[in-house]
Write an enzyme that holds these catalytic residues in place. Structure first.
Site, PDB file in Angstrom:
ATOM      1  N   ASP A  59      47.834  41.032  36.321  1.00  0.00           N
ATOM      2  CA  ASP A  59      48.979  41.700  35.706  1.00  0.00           C
ATOM      3  C   ASP A  59      49.928  42.287  36.740  1.00  0.00           C
ATOM      4  O   ASP A  59      50.862  43.010  36.395  1.00  0.00           O
ATOM      5  CB  ASP A  59      48.533  42.769  34.716  1.00  0.00           C
ATOM      6  CG  ASP A  59      47.882  43.967  35.380  1.00  0.00           C
ATOM      7  OD1 ASP A  59      47.148  43.769  36.365  1.00  0.00           O
ATOM      8  OD2 ASP A  59      48.108  45.104  34.918  1.00  0.00           O
ATOM      9  N   ASP A 109      46.936  40.763  41.593  1.00  0.00           N
ATOM     10  CA  ASP A 109      45.994  40.577  40.492  1.00  0.00           C
ATOM     11  C   ASP A 109      46.730  40.051  39.263  1.00  0.00           C
ATOM     12  O   ASP A 109      47.961  39.911  39.280  1.00  0.00           O
ATOM     13  CB  ASP A 109      45.235  41.883  40.211  1.00  0.00           C
ATOM     14  CG  ASP A 109      46.107  42.965  39.598  1.00  0.00           C
ATOM     15  OD1 ASP A 109      47.341  42.860  39.682  1.00  0.00           O
ATOM     16  OD2 ASP A 109      45.552  43.935  39.049  1.00  0.00           O
ATOM     17  N   ASP A 131      49.842  44.573  39.121  1.00  0.00           N
ATOM     18  CA  ASP A 131      50.002  45.972  39.499  1.00  0.00           C
ATOM     19  C   ASP A 131      49.236  46.293  40.788  1.00  0.00           C
ATOM     20  O   ASP A 131      49.429  47.353  41.374  1.00  0.00           O
ATOM     21  CB  ASP A 131      49.619  46.922  38.364  1.00  0.00           C
ATOM     22  CG  ASP A 131      48.166  46.824  37.939  1.00  0.00           C
ATOM     23  OD1 ASP A 131      47.432  45.956  38.442  1.00  0.00           O
ATOM     24  OD2 ASP A 131      47.753  47.632  37.074  1.00  0.00           O
ATOM     25  N   SER A 166      43.764  43.643  33.650  1.00  0.00           N
ATOM     26  CA  SER A 166      44.001  43.790  35.084  1.00  0.00           C
ATOM     27  C   SER A 166      43.177  42.786  35.879  1.00  0.00           C
ATOM     28  O   SER A 166      43.322  41.581  35.699  1.00  0.00           O
ATOM     29  CB  SER A 166      43.739  45.238  35.498  1.00  0.00           C
ATOM     30  OG  SER A 166      44.141  45.463  36.817  1.00  0.00           O
TER      31      SER A 166
END
Length: 581
Positions: free
Chosen positions: A306, A304, A308, A146
């Site tokens: 990834d 960010d 999410d 993340s």
């Protein structure tokens, strides 16, 4: 088994990966580094398994990936042959070792006869969630850390509904992982042969197209977008996975004036233009703000690695770009969504808003003003996904919106995790809505505050690495639990909510009330004026987080109260840390 025993097992393994062996030799120069790498195994927390890349049982590497994947294989095998045939979808982000870890996971699962699908290149976490549902797979894995620093990576597991595993299933999976006695001895067949045999399949474009079609349904007012198609948007994926999905999504719903921050457009595992690839950090917006000033942009958006989480920056009353908090962005998205659906006669009376226990109460007040219920969950979007699944079965509620203070939002439930791509599209629409009224999103936020009260929130984090750090974090929680503060910021503390035992306790009377949520090592203290603060150790990082929330009749009063509350709590924490040293 002591950490030295674990280390010796690795040191004497003749087939140890050469790169890891060299890294191990570097660690051998300091016993502290060795102990931190071997003193425990990586654990599943709120988002799965996450840690620094390197050799050792407490690090992300080929062997800990194989161990986690082997545990997942055993978990799937217990569900029967159909689960093996449905298989596992695997996605990965732009971090160091992500493609290699994805293929190690695929190889480990496929070697056990489990069908695997691996994306052809990096993809956002929400696309993985969608892909599990689209392919009707039994499980999903995303290789990501993340928003963590570059030295981290992680392994998140998803269930058949496309959501992260809820507690019961996560516990069962953890048991299976812990049953793997020797991660160095796990056998993985040749991956090229596994592909030839069809047990590893490469996927991509078909799923991307299907996801994009679903994204188009996020828009609430297509006519508004047509009128405001030239809304100036600056977007940065912060070297992560969101570049193409967000740009394609914005274009598909009608926004044409999108500028991408060139220096941060392409994947970069070192995230070389930012100190942290985290849209929660204002410093991550430095380049985007430069672009915004050049373009006179209406809204700046950052995701960010990834994809999410999403952060939004807009002009304040002085014309300067400010980054909205996750709570503020969530309030704007929610208010727009509900007000527009109500105006169109499409607001479902059974609709529900889902948020976490550390998310602002402003969302509850907004939902209540539209006659809708808000339900709290534990921290971690998997609990929101679990509630969506529950309401699908029972029909008790219809999901409308879910969010958490840490910049995570979900609008369309074709995904079952927070989805920054969806949130980017809705944030652009909200910016267009206020611009058509001659306002910025910041002025829109002030309108919301003037209606519902000036809610302000804050977050402090304390990072304490290694075995000693873990002990200090435990000591902080134990101290607050054993001796609750009676007063903070000049206000009496009325209640303590201890989620580890599921009880709210009135500090004056001692009366206890049940909290109907799963057990979690979280403490929340509620003050006499409704302000609160919360202590929560991270499930994926070596840190403890402190959440704060206040409300008053003016912005300045709320600012002062928030600062006072922070100071009092963190002073007490500093005393506890100093005493333990």
């Amino acid at each position: 088994m002591t950490w030295k025993t674990s280390y010796e097992k690795w040191r004497n393994e003749p087939t140890l990966d050469e790169e890891l062996r060299l890294q191990l030799e570097e660690l051998e120069k300091t016993e502290t580094g060795l102990e931190d790498s071997f003193y425990k195994n990586l654990e599943f927390g709120t988002g799965g398994m996450r840690g620094e890349i390197g050799p050792g049982t407490n690090r992300m590497n080929t062997y800990t990936i194989r161990k986690a994947s082997s545990g997942l294989a055993s978990f799937i095998e217990e569900q029967g042959e159909k689960a093996k045939v449905r298989g596992v979808v695997i996605a990965y982000d732009s971090r160091h070792k992500s493609p290699e870890f994805a293929m190690e996971a695929a190889g480990t699962l496929a070697s056990r006869g489990i069908q695997t699908y691996v994306f052809e290149s990096l993809r956002p976490t929400p696309v993985l969630s969608f892909a599990v549902r689209y392919l009707k797979a039994f499980s999903g894995i995303v290789i990501t850390a993340s928003h963590n620093p570059p030295e981290y990576n992680g392994f998140k597991v998803y269930g058949p509904d496309g959501g992260q595993l809820p507690p019961r299933e996560a516990d069962l999976l953890t048991e299976k992982v812990e049953e793997v006695e020797n991660e160095l001895a796990i056998s993985v067949k040749d991956k090229s042969q596994l592909q030839e045999d069809g047990l590893i399949q490469i996927v991509g474009e078909e799923i991307d197209t299907a996801y994009l079609e679903q994204l188009k349904g996020i828009t609430v007012n297509p006519d508004l977008i047509k009128d405001m198609e030239d809304l100036s948007i600056v977007f940065t994926p912060l070297h992560g996975t969101a570049n193409l999905p967000v740009r394609n999504g914005l274009e598909a719903i009608g926004f044409k004036n999108v500028t991408v921050v060139k220096e941060q457009e392409l994947p970069d595992p070192d995230f070389s233009t930012v100190k942290s690839p985290n849209p929660e950090e204002h410093a991550a917006f430095e380049l985007a703000i430069q672009y915004g000033k050049e373009k006179d942009a209406d809204v700046l958006i950052a995701t960010d690695p990834d994809a999410d989480r999403v952060g939004v920056a807009v002009k304040n009353l002085d014309g300067e770009y400010v980054v909205l908090t996750g709570n503020q962005t969530g309030a704007l998205l929610l208010h727009y969504l509900l007000s527009q659906k109500e105006a169109q006669g499409e607001l479902c009376p059974k609709g529900v808003v889902l948020k976490t226990i550390v998310t602002s109460e402003l969302g509850r007040e907004i939902a209540s003003s539209f006659g809708l219920k808000t339900v709290d969950t534990l921290t971690g979007f998997k609990f929101i996904g679990e509630k969506i699944k529950e309401y699908e079965k029972t029909g008790e509620h219809t999901f409308l919106f879910g969010y958490e203070e840490s910049y995570g939002y979900l609008i369309g439930d074709f995904v079952r995790d927070k989805d920054a791509v969806q949130a980017c599209l809705l944030a652009a629409e909200v910016a267009a809505y206020y611009k058509k009224q001659g306002k910025t999103m910041y002025e829109g936020l002030m309108d919301v505050f003037s209606t519902y009260g000036y809610h302000l929130e804050g977050l402090e984090s304390l990072t304490l690495k290694g075995k000693a750090g873990a002990e200090q974090i435990a000591n902080i929680l134990d101290s607050f639990r054993a001796t609750p503060p009676s007063e903070m910021a000049g206000k009496a503390v009325l209640y303590v909510e201890d989620y580890s035992i599921g009880k709210q306790r009135n500090l004056a009377t001692g009366e206890k009330t049940q909290i109907d949520l799963p057990a979690s090592n979280v403490l929340k203290y509620v003050l006499e004026d409704g302000s609160w603060f919360c202590l929560r150790p991270s499930g994926t990082e070596p840190k403890i987080k402190f959440y704060f929330a206040v409300q008053s009749n003016t912005y300045s009063d709320s600012e002062n109260l928030l600062q006072s509350l922070k100071n009092d709590v963190m002073d007490l924490v500093s005393q506890l840390v100093a005493a333990a040293q």
